[in-house]
Motif scaffolding. Sequence first.
Motif, mmCIF file in Angstrom:
data_model
loop_
_atom_site.group_PDB
_atom_site.id
_atom_site.type_symbol
_atom_site.label_atom_id
_atom_site.label_comp_id
_atom_site.label_asym_id
_atom_site.label_seq_id
_atom_site.Cartn_x
_atom_site.Cartn_y
_atom_site.Cartn_z
ATOM 1 N N ALA A 199 -3.761 1.475 -10.618
ATOM 2 C CA ALA A 199 -3.585 1.150 -9.198
ATOM 3 C C ALA A 199 -2.116 1.079 -8.780
ATOM 4 O O ALA A 199 -1.819 1.006 -7.595
ATOM 5 C CB ALA A 199 -4.281 -0.172 -8.881
ATOM 6 N N PHE A 217 0.840 -1.188 0.000
ATOM 7 C CA PHE A 217 0.000 0.000 0.000
ATOM 8 C C PHE A 217 0.880 1.245 0.000
ATOM 9 O O PHE A 217 1.800 1.358 0.801
ATOM 10 C CB PHE A 217 -0.911 -0.028 1.233
ATOM 11 N N ASP A 218 0.637 2.158 -0.929
ATOM 12 C CA ASP A 218 1.437 3.382 -1.034
ATOM 13 C C ASP A 218 0.747 4.492 -0.241
ATOM 14 O O ASP A 218 -0.210 5.103 -0.717
ATOM 15 C CB ASP A 218 1.608 3.788 -2.492
ATOM 16 N N THR A 219 1.250 4.748 0.945
ATOM 17 C CA THR A 219 0.634 5.765 1.816
ATOM 18 C C THR A 219 0.945 7.182 1.364
ATOM 19 O O THR A 219 0.307 8.126 1.806
ATOM 20 C CB THR A 219 1.126 5.595 3.269
ATOM 21 N N SER A 239 1.432 2.826 -8.343
ATOM 22 C CA SER A 239 2.061 4.148 -8.280
ATOM 23 C C SER A 239 3.573 4.062 -8.451
ATOM 24 O O SER A 239 4.226 5.065 -8.705
ATOM 25 C CB SER A 239 1.724 4.846 -6.960
ATOM 26 N N PRO A 257 -9.252 5.940 -4.997
ATOM 27 C CA PRO A 257 -8.850 4.530 -4.900
ATOM 28 C C PRO A 257 -7.428 4.368 -4.370
ATOM 29 O O PRO A 257 -6.578 5.239 -4.558
ATOM 30 C CB PRO A 257 -8.936 4.016 -6.343
ATOM 31 N N SER A 258 -7.208 3.252 -3.719
ATOM 32 C CA SER A 258 -5.883 2.933 -3.177
ATOM 33 C C SER A 258 -4.898 2.711 -4.308
ATOM 34 O O SER A 258 -5.258 2.245 -5.384
ATOM 35 C CB SER A 258 -5.954 1.668 -2.321
ATOM 36 N N ARG A 259 -3.638 3.049 -4.034
ATOM 37 C CA ARG A 259 -2.566 2.811 -4.996
ATOM 38 C C ARG A 259 -1.492 1.985 -4.302
ATOM 39 O O ARG A 259 -1.333 2.044 -3.089
ATOM 40 C CB ARG A 259 -2.009 4.134 -5.504
ATOM 41 N N TYR A 260 -0.758 1.247 -5.116
ATOM 42 C CA TYR A 260 0.198 0.289 -4.582
ATOM 43 C C TYR A 260 1.566 0.427 -5.249
ATOM 44 O O TYR A 260 1.669 0.899 -6.377
ATOM 45 C CB TYR A 260 -0.299 -1.146 -4.805
ATOM 46 N N GLN A 287 -4.161 9.909 -1.289
ATOM 47 C CA GLN A 287 -4.395 8.905 -0.250
ATOM 48 C C GLN A 287 -4.976 9.576 0.985
ATOM 49 O O GLN A 287 -4.582 10.667 1.362
ATOM 50 C CB GLN A 287 -3.104 8.167 0.095
ATOM 51 N N ARG A 290 -11.426 10.495 0.903
ATOM 52 C CA ARG A 290 -12.544 9.598 0.671
ATOM 53 C C ARG A 290 -12.880 9.543 -0.819
ATOM 54 O O ARG A 290 -12.961 10.569 -1.490
ATOM 55 C CB ARG A 290 -13.747 10.091 1.465
#
Length: 100
Positions: free
Chosen positions: A83, A35-37, A85, A48-51, A42, A45
């Motif tokens: 998705a 998970f890329d914080t 990053s 979407p999450s990125r990795y 990020q 709301r």
Amino acid sequence: MTDADLLQALRDCFDPVSKRNIVEARLVQSHALAFDTEAPGQGIRGVPSRYIAKLSILSPSSDDTLNAQLEAQIANRLAGLEAISGTEIKMLPPLFPMLR
């Protein structure tokens, strides 16, 4: 984004020596999605999450040019996924340098 999605995308990357995709050629030794914080958006709301894709790839050759070509091919393919990053690739030495 799942591990299966990542492997499916890697099927579009080909070993420059055998001309087979790197998944079927068993060059992908390990893969993970972290998970890329720090990805843009990020914590907001609805974003979407990125990795970050973390890969260990068995070098298809002792030729540094071919290995760099494969590494660039993988990074470019994964950069096309919304998705993903970033990509971290660790190239491992070939198991049988004389046979490849």
